[in-house]
Structures are given as C-alpha cells and as structure tokens.
Design a protein around this motif. Structure first.
Motif, PDB file in Angstrom:
ATOM      1  N   GLY A 195       0.827  -1.195   0.000  1.00 21.14           N
ATOM      2  CA  GLY A 195       0.000   0.000   0.000  1.00 21.14           C
ATOM      3  C   GLY A 195       0.866   1.251   0.000  1.00 21.14           C
ATOM      4  N   GLU A 196       0.498   2.225  -0.848  1.00 26.96           N
ATOM      5  CA  GLU A 196       1.330   3.419  -0.965  1.00 26.96           C
ATOM      6  C   GLU A 196       0.484   4.676  -1.188  1.00 26.96           C
ATOM      7  OE1 GLU A 196       4.816   3.191  -3.309  1.00 26.96           O
ATOM      8  OE2 GLU A 196       5.116   1.041  -2.952  1.00 26.96           O
ATOM      9  N   PHE A 197       1.050   5.786  -0.790  1.00 25.40           N
ATOM     10  CA  PHE A 197       0.530   7.132  -1.033  1.00 25.40           C
ATOM     11  C   PHE A 197       1.259   7.674  -2.254  1.00 25.40           C
ATOM     12  CE2 PHE A 197       1.132  11.732  -0.300  1.00 25.40           C
ATOM     13  CZ  PHE A 197      -0.181  12.149  -0.089  1.00 25.40           C
ATOM     14  N   ALA A 198       0.512   8.126  -3.260  1.00 25.04           N
ATOM     15  CA  ALA A 198       1.145   8.549  -4.504  1.00 25.04           C
ATOM     16  C   ALA A 198       0.842  10.014  -4.813  1.00 25.04           C
ATOM     17  CB  ALA A 198       0.678   7.673  -5.661  1.00 25.04           C
ATOM     18  N   VAL A 199       1.803  10.657  -5.433  1.00 27.15           N
ATOM     19  CA  VAL A 199       1.733  12.067  -5.825  1.00 27.15           C
ATOM     20  C   VAL A 199       1.511  12.145  -7.329  1.00 27.15           C
ATOM     21  CG1 VAL A 199       2.988  14.258  -5.871  1.00 27.15           C
ATOM     22  CG2 VAL A 199       3.343  12.653  -3.981  1.00 27.15           C
ATOM     23  N   VAL A 200       0.582  12.994  -7.746  1.00 28.40           N
ATOM     24  CA  VAL A 200       0.344  13.252  -9.166  1.00 28.40           C
ATOM     25  C   VAL A 200       0.917  14.624  -9.501  1.00 28.40           C
ATOM     26  CG1 VAL A 200      -1.372  13.439 -10.991  1.00 28.40           C
ATOM     27  CG2 VAL A 200      -1.778  11.893  -9.057  1.00 28.40           C
ATOM     28  N   ILE A 201       1.847  14.652 -10.425  1.00 31.25           N
ATOM     29  CA  ILE A 201       2.499  15.908 -10.800  1.00 31.25           C
ATOM     30  C   ILE A 201       1.549  16.747 -11.667  1.00 31.25           C
ATOM     31  CG2 ILE A 201       4.426  16.938 -12.077  1.00 31.25           C
ATOM     32  CD1 ILE A 201       5.196  15.665  -9.388  1.00 31.25           C
ATOM     33  N   GLY A 202       1.491  18.046 -11.373  1.00 27.51           N
ATOM     34  CA  GLY A 202       0.597  18.930 -12.098  1.00 27.51           C
ATOM     35  C   GLY A 202       1.291  19.904 -13.019  1.00 27.51           C
ATOM     36  N   THR A 214      -2.987   9.129   7.257  1.00 27.09           N
ATOM     37  CA  THR A 214      -2.623   7.759   7.629  1.00 27.09           C
ATOM     38  C   THR A 214      -2.917   6.813   6.478  1.00 27.09           C
ATOM     39  OG1 THR A 214      -4.807   7.387   8.614  1.00 27.09           O
ATOM     40  CG2 THR A 214      -3.045   8.136  10.084  1.00 27.09           C
ATOM     41  N   LEU A 215      -2.195   5.716   6.444  1.00 27.75           N
ATOM     42  CA  LEU A 215      -2.354   4.676   5.429  1.00 27.75           C
ATOM     43  C   LEU A 215      -2.605   3.345   6.120  1.00 27.75           C
ATOM     44  CD1 LEU A 215      -0.144   4.115   2.280  1.00 27.75           C
ATOM     45  CD2 LEU A 215      -0.687   2.206   3.790  1.00 27.75           C
ATOM     46  N   VAL A 216      -3.619   2.636   5.660  1.00 28.66           N
ATOM     47  CA  VAL A 216      -3.941   1.307   6.191  1.00 28.66           C
ATOM     48  C   VAL A 216      -4.145   0.365   5.016  1.00 28.66           C
ATOM     49  CG1 VAL A 216      -5.532  -0.075   7.570  1.00 28.66           C
ATOM     50  CG2 VAL A 216      -5.061   2.292   8.228  1.00 28.66           C
ATOM     51  N   THR A 217      -3.474  -0.785   5.038  1.00 26.82           N
ATOM     52  CA  THR A 217      -3.677  -1.828   4.037  1.00 26.82           C
ATOM     53  C   THR A 217      -4.350  -3.016   4.702  1.00 26.82           C
ATOM     54  OG1 THR A 217      -1.664  -1.136   2.877  1.00 26.82           O
ATOM     55  CG2 THR A 217      -2.566  -3.307   2.311  1.00 26.82           C
ATOM     56  N   ARG A 218      -5.434  -3.499   4.086  1.00 25.27           N
ATOM     57  CA  ARG A 218      -6.166  -4.654   4.617  1.00 25.27           C
ATOM     58  C   ARG A 218      -6.205  -5.762   3.577  1.00 25.27           C
ATOM     59  NH1 ARG A 218      -9.288  -0.175   5.935  1.00 25.27           N
ATOM     60  NH2 ARG A 218      -9.400   0.293   8.173  1.00 25.27           N
ATOM     61  N   LEU A 219      -5.930  -6.979   4.007  1.00 28.47           N
ATOM     62  CA  LEU A 219      -6.049  -8.157   3.167  1.00 28.47           C
ATOM     63  C   LEU A 219      -7.193  -8.994   3.707  1.00 28.47           C
ATOM     64  CD1 LEU A 219      -4.974  -9.939   0.859  1.00 28.47           C
ATOM     65  CD2 LEU A 219      -3.402 -10.980   2.528  1.00 28.47           C
ATOM     66  N   ASN A 220      -8.243  -9.140   2.919  1.00 29.67           N
ATOM     67  CA  ASN A 220      -9.450  -9.858   3.341  1.00 29.67           C
ATOM     68  C   ASN A 220      -9.978  -9.331   4.681  1.00 29.67           C
ATOM     69  OD1 ASN A 220      -9.322 -11.540   1.045  1.00 29.67           O
ATOM     70  ND2 ASN A 220      -7.828 -12.850   2.075  1.00 29.67           N
ATOM     71  N   GLY A 221      -9.897  -8.007   4.846  1.00 32.91           N
ATOM     72  CA  GLY A 221     -10.419  -7.347   6.037  1.00 32.91           C
ATOM     73  C   GLY A 221      -9.454  -7.255   7.195  1.00 32.91           C
ATOM     74  N   GLU A 222      -8.320  -7.948   7.127  1.00 30.12           N
ATOM     75  CA  GLU A 222      -7.336  -7.919   8.225  1.00 30.12           C
ATOM     76  C   GLU A 222      -6.302  -6.831   7.968  1.00 30.12           C
ATOM     77  OE1 GLU A 222      -3.918 -10.769  10.326  1.00 30.12           O
ATOM     78  OE2 GLU A 222      -5.296 -11.610   8.833  1.00 30.12           O
ATOM     79  N   VAL A 223      -6.043  -6.000   8.980  1.00 34.48           N
ATOM     80  CA  VAL A 223      -5.055  -4.934   8.844  1.00 34.48           C
ATOM     81  C   VAL A 223      -3.657  -5.538   8.755  1.00 34.48           C
ATOM     82  CG1 VAL A 223      -3.990  -2.937   9.960  1.00 34.48           C
ATOM     83  CG2 VAL A 223      -6.474  -3.213  10.020  1.00 34.48           C
ATOM     84  N   MET A 224      -2.956  -5.216   7.669  1.00 33.58           N
ATOM     85  CA  MET A 224      -1.595  -5.718   7.456  1.00 33.58           C
ATOM     86  C   MET A 224      -0.555  -4.602   7.572  1.00 33.58           C
ATOM     87  SD  MET A 224      -2.601  -8.776   6.924  1.00 33.58           S
ATOM     88  CE  MET A 224      -1.253  -9.767   6.290  1.00 33.58           C
ATOM     89  N   GLN A 225      -0.947  -3.388   7.195  1.00 36.53           N
ATOM     90  CA  GLN A 225      -0.058  -2.225   7.275  1.00 36.53           C
ATOM     91  C   GLN A 225      -0.853  -1.061   7.839  1.00 36.53           C
ATOM     92  OE1 GLN A 225       0.922  -2.349   2.903  1.00 36.53           O
ATOM     93  NE2 GLN A 225       3.021  -2.146   3.651  1.00 36.53           N
ATOM     94  N   GLU A 226      -0.233  -0.285   8.720  1.00 38.77           N
ATOM     95  CA  GLU A 226      -0.881   0.904   9.272  1.00 38.77           C
ATOM     96  C   GLU A 226       0.188   1.871   9.727  1.00 38.77           C
ATOM     97  OE1 GLU A 226      -4.532   2.132  12.298  1.00 38.77           O
ATOM     98  OE2 GLU A 226      -3.718   0.100  12.341  1.00 38.77           O
ATOM     99  N   THR A 227       0.144   3.084   9.199  1.00 38.96           N
ATOM    100  CA  THR A 227       1.184   4.047   9.540  1.00 38.96           C
ATOM    101  C   THR A 227       0.724   5.456   9.226  1.00 38.96           C
ATOM    102  OG1 THR A 227       3.562   4.525   9.271  1.00 38.96           O
ATOM    103  CG2 THR A 227       2.316   4.088   7.283  1.00 38.96           C
ATOM    104  N   SER A 228       1.462   6.412   9.761  1.00 33.05           N
ATOM    105  CA  SER A 228       1.299   7.809   9.387  1.00 33.05           C
ATOM    106  C   SER A 228       2.173   8.099   8.173  1.00 33.05           C
ATOM    107  CB  SER A 228       1.714   8.715  10.542  1.00 33.05           C
ATOM    108  OG  SER A 228       1.887  10.051  10.109  1.00 33.05           O
ATOM    109  N   ILE A 229       1.669   8.898   7.239  1.00 26.30           N
ATOM    110  CA  ILE A 229       2.495   9.321   6.107  1.00 26.30           C
ATOM    111  C   ILE A 229       3.710  10.100   6.615  1.00 26.30           C
ATOM    112  CG2 ILE A 229       2.497  10.556   3.896  1.00 26.30           C
ATOM    113  CD1 ILE A 229       0.609   8.169   3.933  1.00 26.30           C
ATOM    114  N   GLY A 230       3.584  10.644   7.803  1.00 25.47           N
ATOM    115  CA  GLY A 230       4.702  11.369   8.399  1.00 25.47           C
ATOM    116  C   GLY A 230       5.907  10.503   8.711  1.00 25.47           C
ATOM    117  N   ASP A 231       5.777   9.161   8.608  1.00 21.82           N
ATOM    118  CA  ASP A 231       6.899   8.247   8.855  1.00 21.82           C
ATOM    119  C   ASP A 231       7.818   8.122   7.647  1.00 21.82           C
ATOM    120  OD1 ASP A 231       8.195   6.356  10.672  1.00 21.82           O
ATOM    121  OD2 ASP A 231       7.488   4.763   9.319  1.00 21.82           O
ATOM    122  N   LEU A 232       7.502   8.810   6.564  1.00 20.44           N
ATOM    123  CA  LEU A 232       8.367   8.757   5.381  1.00 20.44           C
ATOM    124  C   LEU A 232       9.764   9.275   5.707  1.00 20.44           C
ATOM    125  CD1 LEU A 232       6.015  10.131   2.581  1.00 20.44           C
ATOM    126  CD2 LEU A 232       6.930   7.816   2.730  1.00 20.44           C
ATOM    127  N   ALA A 233      10.780   8.546   5.280  1.00 16.29           N
ATOM    128  CA  ALA A 233      12.158   9.007   5.451  1.00 16.29           C
ATOM    129  C   ALA A 233      12.441  10.180   4.513  1.00 16.29           C
ATOM    130  CB  ALA A 233      13.126   7.854   5.183  1.00 16.29           C
TER     131      ALA A 233
END
Length: 280
Positions: A126-133, A198-217
């Motif tokens: 799961g990812e947060f993506a930027v669209v260039i304008g 925040t970003l959350v990824t779920r597989l068949n309803g189960e949370v697999m990834q959960e984080t703040s976008i602020g955790d980006l290096a």
C-alpha cells in the motif's frame, strides 16, 4: 475536489468529479478540448471540472481505470518508511531508492490485480502517490508543492522472487496488471497536510499495514526535488512514495496474495483503493 477516470456504461473513457457516491461526467462537456485527465492537468484546468456539465452517475455504474491512464512515467520509491527500513534490517538510505513501473502494470479501483503464472509470491504494498501537475526540472524543495496536482492511492503489487533475481527491482515490479492506482485524485486543497494522513492496508479485512504518512524518510518535497534533478517531471507523472512495514514477505509465516483475495489501501483524506486478486 475528487476527480476520477473511468469507462462509461456504453464503453467510452471519460473523467469526472466524485461527489459522495456519485460521479458527474465532466468529460462529457470537455473531452473535445481535453481528451483525458492528463490533458486537463497539463492545461492547469482542473478548476474547469467544477462547473462542467455532465450526467451524474452512480459510482457502481462505471468501471474505474487508473487515475492517470497514460502517464509519461510512474516512479516508485523503495525503502522509504522508517518502519519498513527497520523490518528489512537495512540502514536508512542516504538517497531515495528509485525504480520505475510501466502504465500497463497498473489497473484501476475495483479491477482485478493479476497473479502471474510464473510465481505464487504475490505481495501487496500500500502506498501514497503524488500526481504531478506542473512540469519542472531541478525543482527546489520549497517549491515542490507548487508542482503537485493531487494525490491518489497506489498498490505496488510485487512478485517477490522475481524482485530478488538481481539487485534491480524491475523484474518483480512490472508484471502486467500486477499493481493498481486510485480510486481517484484528491486535490491538495482538500487533502490538507500530507504528513498528518494515515495509510492502512487490509487483506481480506485484516489490517496488514498501518502508519502515518509522516513516517516517510524522504518526504514529498524531498522526492520531487531529487527526482526532478534526474529527469524532468511532466504533468500526469506519478511518484509512488513507498510502502510501510507489514508487507507479506517479512511476516512469519510469509503472506502472499492468491486468487479470490481482496486487498484494500485506505488513505485518510483520499479514500479506499480496492482490488480483488485473480490468476493469470
């Protein structure tokens, strides 16, 4: 504003404004001038969508396609969440780790992602993506957000064994229809502060990834500045900013997606990108 690309019931590709559970087909009145959403963005004409006439449709009556159907480039960043860097056992990188995906590898919201015949090691990212304008080269960090049209969800579906055949990620990241993008673009004025999402990824309803976008290096301005030093960024280009910890490959036991699974990437302020998994 939320803007989506889709196929109308009669089979015409269009784009429009998402309003709750409905979509107004702004492309009906604008396609002669702007044939697709990338053309709207390139003309700095997203504001025209607000007043464009068009039929209002239920979201479930259209077939979503990738938010930008024909980007010049899709640039992906590896090892960019501090938690994910830790789970891989690597040191924080000095520079962003970059690889590319082809547009043919990406499907839209509610469309099946394809597990290839070549492998059963199909992982989610799961990812947060930027669209260039706005196009730009060597963009300064303090000007980076001036070049953003909006944000969308991304699933960098990965074929892990092929990813590790060599030191280059390309092989595991470019199987046809193995990733997804959507469900729509959210403009910066509506999303607000990127790092507070925040970003959350779920597989068949189960949370697999959960984080703040602020955790980006490397944060969004860092990435735009660095990537644009290498290549000119063009309207409609996509930068997928990396995945957080919790991917299937680093679980014990490992978790890989199979036919019939449902994978969801939910990003606050944007919505939920949802796909099922099908075998090639």
């Amino acid at each position: 504003m939320r803007v989506a690309s889709f196929i109308l019931p009669e089979g015409t590709a269009s784009y429009g404004v998402v309003e709750g559970d409905t979509i107004r087909d702004a492309g009906a009145g604008l396609r002669a001038k702007y044939p697709h959403l990338k053309a709207v963005i390139a003309a700095d004409a997203i504001g025209e969508l607000r007043s464009a006439d068009g039929e209002t449709l239920t979201a479930d009556s259209v077939s979503f396609i990738p938010t930008i159907q024909n980007p010049d480039k899709i640039i992906c960043i590896g090892l960019n969440y501090l938690g994910h860097i830790k789970e891989t056992g690597r040191d924080r990188p000095e520079y962003p780790s970059i690889f590319t995906r082809y547009p043919s590898t990406v499907v839209g919201h509610d469309q099946p992602m394809i597990r290839p015949k070549a492998s059963d090691k199909f992982d989610y990212e799961g990812e947060f993506a930027v669209v260039i304008g706005k196009r730009g080269r060597a963009i300064a960090k303090d000007k980076a957000f001036d070049h953003v049209a909006g944000y969308t969800g991304f699933n960098d579906g990965s074929i892990r064994d092929y990813q590790r055949h060599t030191t280059q990620f390309w092989g595991g990241k470019n199987f046809d229809r193995s990733g997804s993008m959507g469900p729509w673009i959210v403009t910066p004025d509506e999303l607000g502060d990127v790092d507070s999402q925040t970003l959350v990824t779920r597989l068949n309803g189960e949370v697999m990834q959960e984080t703040s976008i602020g955790d980006l290096a490397f944060k969004v301005p860092d990435l735009i500045a660095y990537v644009s030093t290498i290549t000119e960024l063009l309207p409609g280009d996509i930068i997928a900013t990396g995945t957080p910890s919790g991917v299937g490959f680093f679980r014990d036991p490992k978790v890989f997606m199979k036919a019939g699974d449902r994978i969801e990437v939910e990003i606050s302020g944007i919505g939920t990108l949802r796909n099922t998994i099908a075998d090639e």
